[in-house]
Design a protein around this motif. Sequence first.
Motif, short mmCIF file in Angstrom:
data_model
loop_
_atom_site.label_atom_id
_atom_site.label_comp_id
_atom_site.label_asym_id
_atom_site.label_seq_id
_atom_site.Cartn_x
_atom_site.Cartn_y
_atom_site.Cartn_z
N LEU A 20 44.94 40.25 37.28
CA LEU A 20 46.26 40.88 37.27
C LEU A 20 47.16 40.09 36.32
CD1 LEU A 20 48.64 42.64 38.30
CD2 LEU A 20 48.89 41.02 40.20
N GLY A 21 47.62 40.76 35.26
CA GLY A 21 48.59 40.15 34.37
C GLY A 21 49.99 40.56 34.76
N MET A 22 50.86 39.61 35.02
CA MET A 22 52.22 39.94 35.44
C MET A 22 53.20 39.04 34.70
SD MET A 22 52.23 38.30 39.31
CE MET A 22 53.67 39.25 39.73
N ARG A 23 54.46 39.49 34.68
CA ARG A 23 55.51 38.74 33.99
C ARG A 23 56.65 38.44 34.97
NH1 ARG A 23 55.02 38.21 28.76
NH2 ARG A 23 57.26 37.81 28.46
N PRO A 24 56.58 37.28 35.63
CA PRO A 24 57.69 36.89 36.51
C PRO A 24 58.94 36.56 35.69
CG PRO A 24 55.67 35.69 37.03
CD PRO A 24 55.47 36.35 35.71
N ASP A 57 50.26 31.70 49.37
CA ASP A 57 50.37 31.38 50.80
C ASP A 57 48.96 31.19 51.38
OD1 ASP A 57 49.34 33.93 51.07
OD2 ASP A 57 50.87 34.61 52.46
N VAL A 58 48.88 30.94 52.69
CA VAL A 58 47.59 30.64 53.32
C VAL A 58 46.63 31.82 53.27
CG1 VAL A 58 48.50 28.82 54.81
CG2 VAL A 58 48.56 31.21 55.58
N THR A 59 47.16 33.05 53.18
CA THR A 59 46.28 34.22 53.11
C THR A 59 45.75 34.44 51.70
OG1 THR A 59 48.02 35.84 52.58
CG2 THR A 59 47.69 35.27 54.91
N ARG A 60 46.37 33.77 50.72
CA ARG A 60 46.05 33.93 49.30
C ARG A 60 46.21 35.39 48.85
NH1 ARG A 60 44.30 29.15 47.46
NH2 ARG A 60 43.75 30.03 45.42
N ARG A 61 47.18 36.05 49.46
CA ARG A 61 47.50 37.44 49.09
C ARG A 61 48.97 37.60 48.74
NH1 ARG A 61 43.30 40.96 51.14
NH2 ARG A 61 44.73 42.73 51.19
N GLU A 81 39.37 40.67 49.96
CA GLU A 81 39.62 40.17 48.61
C GLU A 81 40.90 39.34 48.60
OE1 GLU A 81 39.72 41.89 44.01
OE2 GLU A 81 40.16 43.22 45.71
N THR A 82 40.88 38.20 47.93
CA THR A 82 42.05 37.32 47.85
C THR A 82 42.24 36.87 46.40
OG1 THR A 82 40.71 35.35 48.30
CG2 THR A 82 41.69 36.48 50.21
N ILE A 83 43.34 36.15 46.17
CA ILE A 83 43.58 35.56 44.85
C ILE A 83 42.86 34.22 44.79
CG2 ILE A 83 45.31 34.75 43.22
CD1 ILE A 83 45.30 37.77 43.70
N ALA A 84 41.94 34.10 43.86
CA ALA A 84 41.14 32.88 43.75
C ALA A 84 41.83 31.83 42.90
CB ALA A 84 39.77 33.20 43.16
N ALA A 111 51.90 35.34 33.54
CA ALA A 111 51.02 34.74 34.53
C ALA A 111 49.81 35.65 34.70
CB ALA A 111 51.73 34.55 35.85
N THR A 112 48.66 35.06 34.94
CA THR A 112 47.43 35.81 35.17
C THR A 112 46.80 35.35 36.47
OG1 THR A 112 47.03 36.04 32.79
CG2 THR A 112 45.17 36.45 34.26
N LEU A 113 46.56 36.29 37.38
CA LEU A 113 45.93 35.99 38.66
C LEU A 113 44.53 36.58 38.66
CD1 LEU A 113 48.90 36.86 41.06
CD2 LEU A 113 48.40 34.68 39.96
N THR A 114 43.57 35.83 39.15
CA THR A 114 42.18 36.28 39.24
C THR A 114 41.78 36.34 40.71
OG1 THR A 114 41.67 35.24 37.12
CG2 THR A 114 39.81 35.86 38.53
#
Length: 632
Positions: free
Chosen positions: A74-78, A44-48, A29-32, A64-67
């Motif tokens: 994943l909802g996160m607040r940088p 990065d190249v691994t998308r992780r 599983e990676t970040i799409a 930010a929201t990552l799918t």
Amino acid sequence: MLGPLTASLTAGATSGTLVAAIIGLGSGETIASGMPNDGRLALDVTRRNLLVGASAVAAGTFAATLTTSAGRTLGMRPTVNASDQPDPASILIESFDSTTNWSAVAAGSGSQTIDTVGKDQGAGRAVFTPGTTGAPQVTKTTGYPNYDASKHKVFAYLVDKGNDPELSNGADLRLGQAANGVNYPAGANIGKYPDLNGALFGNMIPGKHVRFTSAADMATAGVNLVDGAPMGVRAFGGFTSPFAPKVDALIATDGGRPTVVLTFDDGRVGPWTKRQYLADRRIPVTLYIPWALVGQLNRLTLSQLQDMKALGHDIQLDGTCDDGAMIDRASAAAAVTELLEGKQWLADNGLNSDARHFCYPNGLHRSAGPRVALPNPVTDGSNVITVGSHSNSQSGQPIFGDNVPAGTWITVVISATQLQLNRAVPAGAAKLWRGNVSTLTDTSMTSGSPVLTVTSSADLMVGARAFSQGIGIPDYATIQSIENATQVTLSASATATKTGSVTFIETSHPFHTGKLPAALKAAGFLTGRTTIGNPIFSKHGIFDQGLVLPSYTLSQATLSTYQTVVGHAKRTGSTVFMYGHDLGGGLINQETADFRAGMDFLAAERDAGNIDILTVSQWWLRDCANPLAFPA
């Protein structure tokens, strides 16, 4: 559960800088995709792993929201901290590519040659070998830039001490300036860190590692470098070392990114009880877990560990399943096998799919110590010996003496007068020693002959390594046979005719210095954290130091402790690890009020742009997975 929920970066940080390693991803599983898609963040190249993007980022907090490729979000607040000065480039002072302009301090004080095979920078590295009068001392005073207080705040160099650090004194480099009236004083030693006075920490580090100090540390030691004045360098090689130390790439820099890595051992519940306090201050920690103790009294449960992972904390391994010393296991291979079982346990329970960082319980990773006579020994043929007294004995230390089988060592310290060993000792042994080092003065050798004449061979063992002060004994020569009470034969012939001190080190113990770290490195582990405090200059990587990683204790720590340790990091642009166990007071724990004061201090330093706070995985990915090359 995906995480972390928060992350931090610095305004103006270099594109590609790590922001967060995404946790909770399944196999494959990676970040799409990610929103907002405005270039502030990248993958990065691994998308992780989430990185700083190419677009400018202003101070503040954003959503930010990552799918993922599995459709999870994943909802996160940088949080973007105030801009700090960028990590400056290192400046090459000395490449050690040539012997040109280097000269011996005095006749017989050793020499310098160039090794072009094992170099890491430039065309070669310097090899310092002893002379007839002892340690090499060579000096160079031309070709260097003048000292610049604004740019030359930290000095560092790469040294290679060979595969057995106990047999190498390393090599010291010192700065000198005629302008300040000193001639290469000890206070101008560039190799202050790792601190050789800290339990001989430097003699535990095998192979290559970076040694360093700051101009501020030199000033504290009484050496004030004069701004604008020419610099010179003097190299001091190992005096009694069979392994000629090799030195490469002396650099100066304005520093790296001062960084703090907080770790907690033993799997205690304290960090979990303060998870909200940590989350409110956006402070990630690394937990080293003894997996067989999960769920036991006052230990973290599996559910609590999953909570900590979901909050962005790093779950790694205690060195053993039960927090016992690794050197109490039957062999280095057995210790590695057990740790691999723990690695699989973390993966099976969804806590870490590839745990490759661990801590040594009690910091023990070797059998060590000078040879000490044990008075009035009584042996009855069992594996328990009684002595008149002993002090500083510990599991793993070797035992030698009359008819004692080779490879005998302490397994349990029973009392102030009794020790349990790993094997039986014959009854009636009149002499016993603990430790593995014996130095004999007035030892005679003849060039071309392997025979040594010693004052007494009673303390020596076949297989022990031998080395002399100055030239005479070839690298890694060992005792091949003991002929009589005053003669031994080595595995190689002497290279000089002389009489002087020869030191013998018995290395057969399965946990002799360097053996366990080497086995762990071969098994794919990246870092093994010890309990000896020192900063780490890691912007150019850590080479062979990873499996003996230093750390400052948080036991009974106060705010002053945090201020002192962070001061090391800020002066030298280095990373400091800090380790704790539990909260609530006690000999090895920390009072809750002191913990809060420490976390508040660290958060304030980070928010001011003075330090980074990372997990061990984040630090490794930033500095060690793809380290900056030394300047050409």
